[in-house]
Design an enzyme around this catalytic site. Structure first.
Site, mmCIF file in Angstrom:
data_model
loop_
_atom_site.group_PDB
_atom_site.id
_atom_site.type_symbol
_atom_site.label_atom_id
_atom_site.label_comp_id
_atom_site.label_asym_id
_atom_site.label_seq_id
_atom_site.Cartn_x
_atom_site.Cartn_y
_atom_site.Cartn_z
ATOM 1 N N HIS A 39 0.846 -1.197 0.000
ATOM 2 C CA HIS A 39 0.000 0.000 0.000
ATOM 3 C C HIS A 39 0.880 1.245 0.000
ATOM 4 C CE1 HIS A 39 -3.534 2.383 2.034
ATOM 5 N NE2 HIS A 39 -3.006 3.018 1.009
ATOM 6 N N GLU B 212 0.527 7.748 -3.607
ATOM 7 C CA GLU B 212 1.514 7.527 -2.555
ATOM 8 C C GLU B 212 2.692 8.484 -2.694
ATOM 9 O OE1 GLU B 212 1.262 5.272 0.209
ATOM 10 O OE2 GLU B 212 -0.744 5.619 -0.581
ATOM 11 N N HIS C 187 2.859 10.773 0.513
ATOM 12 C CA HIS C 187 3.885 10.268 1.425
ATOM 13 C C HIS C 187 5.311 10.422 0.899
ATOM 14 C CE1 HIS C 187 0.703 8.590 3.907
ATOM 15 N NE2 HIS C 187 0.198 7.990 2.843
#
Length: 228
Positions: free
Chosen positions: A78, A120, A124
């Site tokens: 993930h 992502e 992040h």
């Protein structure tokens, strides 16, 4: 006496507010500053649960189809998420540097949905302090650090498992991993993810706050791998 009691309560309240403000400002000084974090969380999603839940919601978009077609995915990445000991940064560059399509394509074996990879990076990766290529190389290295227990690689039938039992299975095949560095998350009935905390140099790292957000159910369902 009542007046003194009121003043005392007021002073205590002011003290609590000031202490909270000091704590918040200490966090804010590095809030969302790229590269300024304490450790990573490697999040491994149980793909069959994701696909089953998406089907129940009627979510059959392109991103879901990429992961939930005929390929037999089990645990997929993930993300690799920078974390503070309390809380976490996100979207550390707005707008984020555009992720090269070639890098996205190179990650599809671990993260089988283009939209997930782009998200992502935006949410992040920009907080890691790494360039786009180095960040996704870190994801690949982090994933290689963690061995998946063999019994979950080709799960051909639904399996009911206790979260503690799942953690123990991971700890058994990953020397140095302790139950303070791993947590299991779930939805109302299914396993969602296994989350493993890693230091910046990708060594197993204790993370009490992540563990506090773990699944509290006695047992969770693991749907089988597609095509299994």
């Amino acid at each position: 006496m009542p007046r003194l009691d009121t003043i005392s309560r007021f002073l205590i309240s002011v003290g609590i507010i000031l202490c909270s403000a000091v704590g918040a400002s200490a966090q804010d000084r590095r809030q969302n500053a790229p590269g300024e974090f304490d450790f990573y969380v490697l999040s491994l999603s149980w793909s069959p649960s994701f696909c089953e839940a998406a089907s129940e919601r009627g979510n059959n978009g392109r991103g879901t189809q990429a992961q939930c077609g005929g390929r037999p995915y089990s645990f997929v990445v993930h993300g690799l998420w920078p974390q503070y000991e309390r809380g976490f940064p996100e979207y550390c560059q707005r707008p984020s540097p555009r992720l090269a399509r070639s890098i996205m394509s190179s990650m599809l074996d671990l993260m089988p949905a283009p939209g997930l990879i782009y998200n992502e990076w935006d949410k992040h990766g920009t907080c890691s302090g790494l360039g786009e290529r180095a960040y996704f190389e870190a994801i690949r290295k982090a994933r290689a650090t963690v061995k998946i227990p063999e019994e979950f690689l080709q799960l051909s039938e639904p399996k009911t498992v206790a979260p503690d039992e799942l953690e123990t299975a991971f700890i058994k095949v990953n020397p140095g991993l302790s139950n303070s560095a791993i947590s299991v998350t779930c939805d109302s009935k299914r396993l969602s993810e296994v989350r493993i905390c890693l230091s910046k140099d990708l060594q197993f790292h204790s993370c009490e706050e992540i563990d506090r957000r773990a699944c509290r159910r006695d047992q969770v369902l693991m749907p089988p791998v597609r095509g299994g």
